[in-house]
Enzyme design. Structure first.
Site, PDB file in Angstrom:
ATOM      1  N   GLU A 115       3.833  -8.654   8.481  1.00 27.92           N
ATOM      2  CA  GLU A 115       4.667  -8.389   9.242  1.00 27.92           C
ATOM      3  C   GLU A 115       4.312  -7.228  10.160  1.00 27.92           C
ATOM      4  O   GLU A 115       3.856  -6.074   9.809  1.00 27.92           O
ATOM      5  CB  GLU A 115       6.305  -8.412   8.716  1.00 27.92           C
ATOM      6  CG  GLU A 115       6.644  -9.681   8.221  1.00 27.92           C
ATOM      7  CD  GLU A 115       7.903  -9.859   7.917  1.00 27.92           C
ATOM      8  OE1 GLU A 115       8.451 -10.937   8.079  1.00 27.92           O
ATOM      9  OE2 GLU A 115       8.581  -8.897   7.239  1.00 27.92           O
ATOM     10  N   CYS A 128       5.027  -0.610  14.419  1.00 27.94           N
ATOM     11  CA  CYS A 128       4.981  -0.290  12.948  1.00 27.94           C
ATOM     12  C   CYS A 128       4.070  -1.460  12.211  1.00 27.94           C
ATOM     13  O   CYS A 128       4.417  -2.650  12.221  1.00 27.94           O
ATOM     14  CB  CYS A 128       6.278  -0.428  12.216  1.00 27.94           C
ATOM     15  SG  CYS A 128       6.276  -0.231  10.708  1.00 27.94           S
ATOM     16  N   CYS A 135       1.632  -5.095  -1.958  1.00 28.54           N
ATOM     17  CA  CYS A 135       1.531  -3.564  -2.325  1.00 28.54           C
ATOM     18  C   CYS A 135       1.386  -3.494  -3.763  1.00 28.54           C
ATOM     19  O   CYS A 135       1.817  -4.381  -4.546  1.00 28.54           O
ATOM     20  CB  CYS A 135       2.792  -2.744  -1.796  1.00 28.54           C
ATOM     21  SG  CYS A 135       2.276  -0.926  -1.970  1.00 28.54           S
ATOM     22  N   CYS A 139       7.434   0.319  -5.706  1.00 31.15           N
ATOM     23  CA  CYS A 139       8.988   1.306  -5.512  1.00 31.15           C
ATOM     24  C   CYS A 139      10.043   0.631  -5.648  1.00 31.15           C
ATOM     25  O   CYS A 139      10.085  -0.575  -5.372  1.00 31.15           O
ATOM     26  CB  CYS A 139       8.679   2.071  -4.140  1.00 31.15           C
ATOM     27  SG  CYS A 139       7.111   2.770  -4.026  1.00 31.15           S
ATOM     28  N   CYS A 142      12.008  -1.297  -2.643  1.00 32.10           N
ATOM     29  CA  CYS A 142      11.124  -1.593  -1.534  1.00 32.10           C
ATOM     30  C   CYS A 142      10.863  -3.109  -1.689  1.00 32.10           C
ATOM     31  O   CYS A 142      10.532  -3.265  -2.659  1.00 32.10           O
ATOM     32  CB  CYS A 142       9.967  -0.880  -1.397  1.00 32.10           C
ATOM     33  SG  CYS A 142       8.643  -1.424  -0.114  1.00 32.10           S
ATOM     34  N   GLY A 195       2.402  -2.327   2.535  1.00 33.74           N
ATOM     35  CA  GLY A 195       1.206  -1.509   1.845  1.00 33.74           C
ATOM     36  C   GLY A 195       0.835  -0.170   1.871  1.00 33.74           C
ATOM     37  O   GLY A 195       1.770   0.646   2.653  1.00 33.74           O
ATOM     38  N   GLU A 196       0.018   0.413   1.172  1.00 32.36           N
ATOM     39  CA  GLU A 196      -0.121   1.781   1.116  1.00 32.36           C
ATOM     40  C   GLU A 196      -1.596   2.140   1.664  1.00 32.36           C
ATOM     41  O   GLU A 196      -2.534   1.569   1.329  1.00 32.36           O
ATOM     42  CB  GLU A 196      -0.337   2.102  -0.517  1.00 32.36           C
ATOM     43  CG  GLU A 196      -0.516   3.293  -0.935  1.00 32.36           C
ATOM     44  CD  GLU A 196       0.092   4.835   0.127  1.00 32.36           C
ATOM     45  OE1 GLU A 196       1.221   4.813  -0.092  1.00 32.36           O
ATOM     46  OE2 GLU A 196      -0.860   5.304   0.737  1.00 32.36           O
ATOM     47  N   SER A 227       1.974   6.867   6.782  1.00 35.26           N
ATOM     48  CA  SER A 227       2.972   7.214   5.751  1.00 35.26           C
ATOM     49  C   SER A 227       2.542   6.860   4.340  1.00 35.26           C
ATOM     50  O   SER A 227       2.054   5.638   4.066  1.00 35.26           O
ATOM     51  CB  SER A 227       4.419   6.450   6.016  1.00 35.26           C
ATOM     52  OG  SER A 227       5.133   6.464   4.825  1.00 35.26           O
ATOM     53  N   HIS A 251      11.701  10.899  -1.293  1.00 33.90           N
ATOM     54  CA  HIS A 251      12.764  10.211  -1.721  1.00 33.90           C
ATOM     55  C   HIS A 251      13.384  10.796  -3.133  1.00 33.90           C
ATOM     56  O   HIS A 251      14.591  10.064  -3.619  1.00 33.90           O
ATOM     57  CB  HIS A 251      12.316   8.546  -2.258  1.00 33.90           C
ATOM     58  CG  HIS A 251      11.882   7.970  -1.037  1.00 33.90           C
ATOM     59  ND1 HIS A 251      12.331   8.109   0.253  1.00 33.90           N
ATOM     60  CD2 HIS A 251      10.640   7.128  -1.022  1.00 33.90           C
ATOM     61  CE1 HIS A 251      11.529   7.509   0.987  1.00 33.90           C
ATOM     62  NE2 HIS A 251      10.655   6.650   0.276  1.00 33.90           N
ATOM     63  N   ASN A 326      18.080   0.309   3.399  1.00 36.82           N
ATOM     64  CA  ASN A 326      18.085  -1.124   3.973  1.00 36.82           C
ATOM     65  C   ASN A 326      18.122  -2.161   2.762  1.00 36.82           C
ATOM     66  O   ASN A 326      17.194  -2.401   2.079  1.00 36.82           O
ATOM     67  CB  ASN A 326      17.029  -1.387   4.940  1.00 36.82           C
ATOM     68  CG  ASN A 326      17.131  -0.417   6.012  1.00 36.82           C
ATOM     69  OD1 ASN A 326      18.014  -0.136   6.688  1.00 36.82           O
ATOM     70  ND2 ASN A 326      15.924   0.225   6.231  1.00 36.82           N
ATOM     71  N   CYS A 369      13.109  -0.814   7.959  1.00 39.24           N
ATOM     72  CA  CYS A 369      11.992  -0.139   7.059  1.00 39.24           C
ATOM     73  C   CYS A 369      12.517  -0.803   5.388  1.00 39.24           C
ATOM     74  O   CYS A 369      13.546  -0.970   5.138  1.00 39.24           O
ATOM     75  CB  CYS A 369      12.440   1.268   6.503  1.00 39.24           C
ATOM     76  SG  CYS A 369      12.325   2.342   7.949  1.00 39.24           S
TER      77      CYS A 369
END
Ligand code: SAH
Ligand code: SF4
Length: 392
Positions: A115, A128, A135, A139, A142, A195-196, A227, A251, A326, A369
């Site tokens: 996306e 974005c 990923c 986390c 997420c 993804g990272e 990020s 976080h 979110n 996010c």
């Protein structure tokens, strides 16, 4: 029965096969493009000029048809079309939120999906983009983290996301026009999708080099933010080899909580991460590191957390971006109350740091996010849920 020849001999006698299929030009660096043209028969002396011409068609004007590249001889265009393609990922679905946010579901080779989100604001337009399908990290807050890693995106698929968004926004200058002649709709890129990015370093770097190239999309390195969840060994490389701004998914203010929220913390803990950030080569006040901090009710949102955060980052030019959590279907946390978020922001602000609260955008289309996940994965999940509910 026919006697079988020794396998080694077979391997040695069969000539190495030439790569099948055409090579996609999108995503090659300038050097890579030059090498590909030479390998396809372009005389070395001409390669630099041809690279420049093709580059400009691809990335300044968004032209993806060799036949439209009118400053190349017809015969040469035909040769190119025979050996190369100009492919970007395909948009399979587009949703537009009530607030103007656009979310693109994009299909890449192999039928996988990622996306891409475009967020228009009064003073900027932010795209974005994703760096991986799924990923490897997990986390716990997420949505992407609940989807297994399928694969890294190629450089072409990463820059292709920028190109397809420019198509959709009709942002490409017309052939002949310079980059600065139209208002920029995509003024910023954030690597904050799926993804990272630091686990797909080379492809992310090559794609961002293309985005920054002055004879193409021409975005300043200061308008690109990468990020990371905290892949410590790659952080310095991001500064050196890409030169973009850095955001870190922080976080939490204790290792116990961060281990739970961002499990990569078990590998590189808060202290190690802060050490790497202190050394981030470009650190200056105008290029602050963004600390992202998701606000989770009763998990990481106390006054004590805010004060500890300020103490931890002392000495690092920073801004703290507070992200109201979110929610997504089945998510194990709740968003902190608004007064709590404001109180948290206030403590940080009074300590001398900018502490903007990120307004959730595109919530009605699950574009905010951490809500991204491919539609097929989502469907699979809901099918699994339905099956569980109906006891089948
Ligand atoms: N993998 C990278 C970049 C993608 S995530 C990273 O982790 O940094 C972009 C940001 O959104 C990260 O700070 C991430 O922690 C945050 N995020 C993820 N899920 C979220 C959610 N459900 N609500 C709010 N923010 C979330
Ligand atoms: Fe991966 Fe980032 Fe989500 Fe963590 S927050 S699971 S690193 S995409």
């Amino acid at each position: 029965m026919t006697p079988t020849a020794p396998i080694t001999q077979d391997v040695l006698t069969i000539p190495r096969k030439l790569p099948e299929g055409k090579v996609n030009l999108v995503g090659l660096t300038r050097e890579g493009l030059s090498a590909a043209l030479i390998a396809a028969g372009t005389p070395e002396k001409q390669a630099k000029m041809r690279t420049g011409q093709i580059w400009q068609w691809l990335y300044q004007w968004g032209v993806r048809d060799f036949n439209a590249m009118t400053n190349l001889a017809k015969g040469y265009r035909a040769d190119l079309a025979e050996r190369f393609t100009i492919d970007i990922p395909e948009v399979v679905n587009k949703q537009v939120s009530a607030d103007g946010t656009r979310k693109f579901l994009v299909r890449i080779a192999g039928g996988h999906e990622v996306e891409v989100v475009y967020i228009p604001e009064t003073d900027r337009g932010t795209l974005c983009i994703s760096s991986q399908v799924g990923c490897t990290l997990t986390c716990s807050f997420c949505h992407t983290g609940t989807q297994k890693l399928v694969r890294n995106l190629t450089a072409g698929e990463i820059i292709g996301q920028v190109m397809l968004a420019r198509d959709d926004l009709d942002e490409w200058p017309k052939p002949g026009e310079g980059a600065g002649e139209r208002p920029r709709l995509i003024s910023n890129i954030v690597l904050m999708g799926m993804g990272e990015p630091l686990y797909n370093f080379d492809n992310v770097r090559d794609a961002m080099k293309i985005a920054m190239d002055g004879e193409g999309i021409s975005l300043s390195r200061r308008r690109i933010t990468l990020s990371t969840s905290g892949v410590v060994p790659e952080i310095a490389r991001a500064a050196e080899e890409i030169g973009c701004l850095l955001a870190v998914s922080f976080h939490a203010t204790t290792d116990a909580v961060r281990d739970r929220l961002v499990p990569i913390n078990k590998r590189w803990n808060i202290e190690t991460l802060l050490g790497a950030l202190r050394d981030y080569p470009r650190l200056s006040n105008s290029e602050r590191i963004t600390f992202e901090y998701v606000m989770l009710k009763d998990v990481n949102d106390s006054d004590e957390d805010a004060r500890r955060l300020v103490r931890l980052i002392a000495g690092i030019p920073a801004k703290i971006n507070l992200i109201p959590f979110n929610e997504w279907p089945g998510s194990p946390y709740e968003r902190s109350d608004w007064v709590r978020i404001e109180r948290f922001a206030d403590i940080i602000y009074k300590a001398g740091y900018a502490s903007p609260i990120r307004t959730p955008r595109g919530e009605d289309i699950m574009a905010a996010c951490g809500q991204l996940k491919s539609a097929t994965e989502r469907a699979r999940k809901s099918r699994a849920q339905i099956e569980a509910e109906t006891g089948r």
